[in-house]
Design a protein around this motif. Structure first.
Motif, PDB file in Angstrom:
ATOM      1  N   SER A 252       0.975  -1.387   0.206  1.00  0.00           N
ATOM      2  CA  SER A 252      -0.158  -0.165   0.346  1.00  0.00           C
ATOM      3  C   SER A 252       0.854   1.162  -0.139  1.00  0.00           C
ATOM      4  O   SER A 252       0.267   2.633  -0.089  1.00  0.00           O
ATOM      5  CB  SER A 252      -0.763   0.175   1.324  1.00  0.00           C
ATOM      6  OG  SER A 252      -0.251  -0.043   2.492  1.00  0.00           O
ATOM      7  N   ARG A 253       1.885   1.088   0.121  1.00  0.00           N
ATOM      8  CA  ARG A 253       3.029   1.913   0.065  1.00  0.00           C
ATOM      9  C   ARG A 253       2.745   3.012  -1.464  1.00  0.00           C
ATOM     10  O   ARG A 253       2.928   2.688  -2.852  1.00  0.00           O
ATOM     11  CB  ARG A 253       4.276   2.231   0.453  1.00  0.00           C
ATOM     12  CG  ARG A 253       4.691   1.190   1.219  1.00  0.00           C
ATOM     13  CD  ARG A 253       6.391   0.649   1.780  1.00  0.00           C
ATOM     14  NE  ARG A 253       6.210  -0.474   0.734  1.00  0.00           N
ATOM     15  CZ  ARG A 253       7.604  -0.538   0.784  1.00  0.00           C
ATOM     16  NH1 ARG A 253       8.675   0.102   1.285  1.00  0.00           N
ATOM     17  NH2 ARG A 253       8.467  -1.378  -0.608  1.00  0.00           N
ATOM     18  N   SER A 254       3.073   4.534  -1.131  1.00  0.00           N
ATOM     19  CA  SER A 254       3.406   5.113  -2.265  1.00  0.00           C
ATOM     20  C   SER A 254       4.387   4.862  -3.245  1.00  0.00           C
ATOM     21  O   SER A 254       5.486   4.357  -2.881  1.00  0.00           O
ATOM     22  CB  SER A 254       2.350   6.962  -2.480  1.00  0.00           C
ATOM     23  OG  SER A 254       3.766   6.948  -1.122  1.00  0.00           O
ATOM     24  N   TRP A 255       4.570   5.518  -4.453  1.00  0.00           N
ATOM     25  CA  TRP A 255       5.840   5.663  -4.839  1.00  0.00           C
ATOM     26  C   TRP A 255       6.680   6.372  -4.277  1.00  0.00           C
ATOM     27  O   TRP A 255       7.821   5.928  -4.013  1.00  0.00           O
ATOM     28  CB  TRP A 255       5.563   5.623  -6.699  1.00  0.00           C
ATOM     29  CG  TRP A 255       5.427   7.539  -6.928  1.00  0.00           C
ATOM     30  CD1 TRP A 255       4.599   7.736  -6.626  1.00  0.00           C
ATOM     31  CD2 TRP A 255       6.713   8.249  -7.145  1.00  0.00           C
ATOM     32  NE1 TRP A 255       4.442   9.008  -6.573  1.00  0.00           N
ATOM     33  CE2 TRP A 255       5.458   9.220  -7.126  1.00  0.00           C
ATOM     34  CE3 TRP A 255       7.895   7.889  -6.326  1.00  0.00           C
ATOM     35  CZ2 TRP A 255       6.465  10.126  -7.574  1.00  0.00           C
ATOM     36  CZ3 TRP A 255       8.966   9.828  -6.787  1.00  0.00           C
ATOM     37  CH2 TRP A 255       7.619  10.513  -6.922  1.00  0.00           C
ATOM     38  N   PHE A 256       6.365   7.256  -3.939  1.00  0.00           N
ATOM     39  CA  PHE A 256       7.304   7.741  -3.217  1.00  0.00           C
ATOM     40  C   PHE A 256       7.755   7.526  -2.253  1.00  0.00           C
ATOM     41  O   PHE A 256       9.046   7.368  -1.631  1.00  0.00           O
ATOM     42  CB  PHE A 256       7.015   8.912  -2.899  1.00  0.00           C
ATOM     43  CG  PHE A 256       7.487  10.391  -1.681  1.00  0.00           C
ATOM     44  CD1 PHE A 256       8.822  10.962  -2.645  1.00  0.00           C
ATOM     45  CD2 PHE A 256       7.906  10.552  -0.350  1.00  0.00           C
ATOM     46  CE1 PHE A 256       9.606  12.009  -1.884  1.00  0.00           C
ATOM     47  CE2 PHE A 256       8.457  11.132   0.241  1.00  0.00           C
ATOM     48  CZ  PHE A 256       9.964  11.880  -0.623  1.00  0.00           C
ATOM     49  N   GLN A 257       7.252   6.743  -1.472  1.00  0.00           N
ATOM     50  CA  GLN A 257       7.300   5.865  -0.044  1.00  0.00           C
ATOM     51  C   GLN A 257       8.814   4.296  -0.593  1.00  0.00           C
ATOM     52  O   GLN A 257       9.636   4.921  -0.279  1.00  0.00           O
ATOM     53  CB  GLN A 257       6.067   5.182   0.529  1.00  0.00           C
ATOM     54  CG  GLN A 257       5.959   6.454   1.261  1.00  0.00           C
ATOM     55  CD  GLN A 257       4.510   5.745   1.833  1.00  0.00           C
ATOM     56  OE1 GLN A 257       3.683   4.915   1.508  1.00  0.00           O
ATOM     57  NE2 GLN A 257       3.800   6.064   2.892  1.00  0.00           N
TER      58      GLN A 257
END
Length: 134
Positions: free
Chosen positions: A57-62
């Motif tokens: 569920s992490r964003s691409w930024f994370q």
């Protein structure tokens, strides 16, 4: 034809034809089974990838931040390993020098030869001799 143009097939030729047909059938079914197994494997890998992607569920930024942090940690670990390798080489040189001094204290000529050999070996120790990959 098979019987020299007479129109009648011998039982021997019929048996050979049946054996050949059965062999061809087995070979075709085996090849089809291998193709099906390969397709199933490809589908399973693709489904697994999709599930793992959807579960994260992490964003691409994370994800990028995590990757950067990992790269930084690896760089620090490599630097610590280089420092440790230098310390180990220094220890090896000191131990060798102590051995040379101890051998020189003795008066026997064979010990002097051993000391000379050890001293020569120490001259060839370069930085990170046994750890060149670091």
């Amino acid at each position: 034809g098979l019987c020299g143009g007479r129109g009648k097939i011998s039982s021997r030729d019929q048996a050979a034809a049946r054996i050949q047909a059965r062999y061809r059938g087995i070979r075709v079914r085996d090849e089809q089974h291998k193709r099906n197994a390969a397709a199933t494997k490809i589908q399973a890998v693709r489904r697994g990838h999709a599930v793992r992607r959807d579960m994260d569920s992490r964003s691409w930024f994370q994800k990028r931040e995590a990757s950067t942090a990992l790269a930084s940690d690896m760089g620090e670990m490599k630097q610590r390993m280089k420092t440790m390798a230098k310390a180990m080489d220094k220890h090896d040189r000191k131990t060798g020098e102590k051995l040379v001094r101890a051998l020189r204290k003795e008066d026997q000529s064979w010990m002097h030869r051993e000391a000379d050999a050890e001293e020569e070996r120490l001259k060839h120790i370069k930085k990170h001799t046994s750890r060149r990959r670091l």
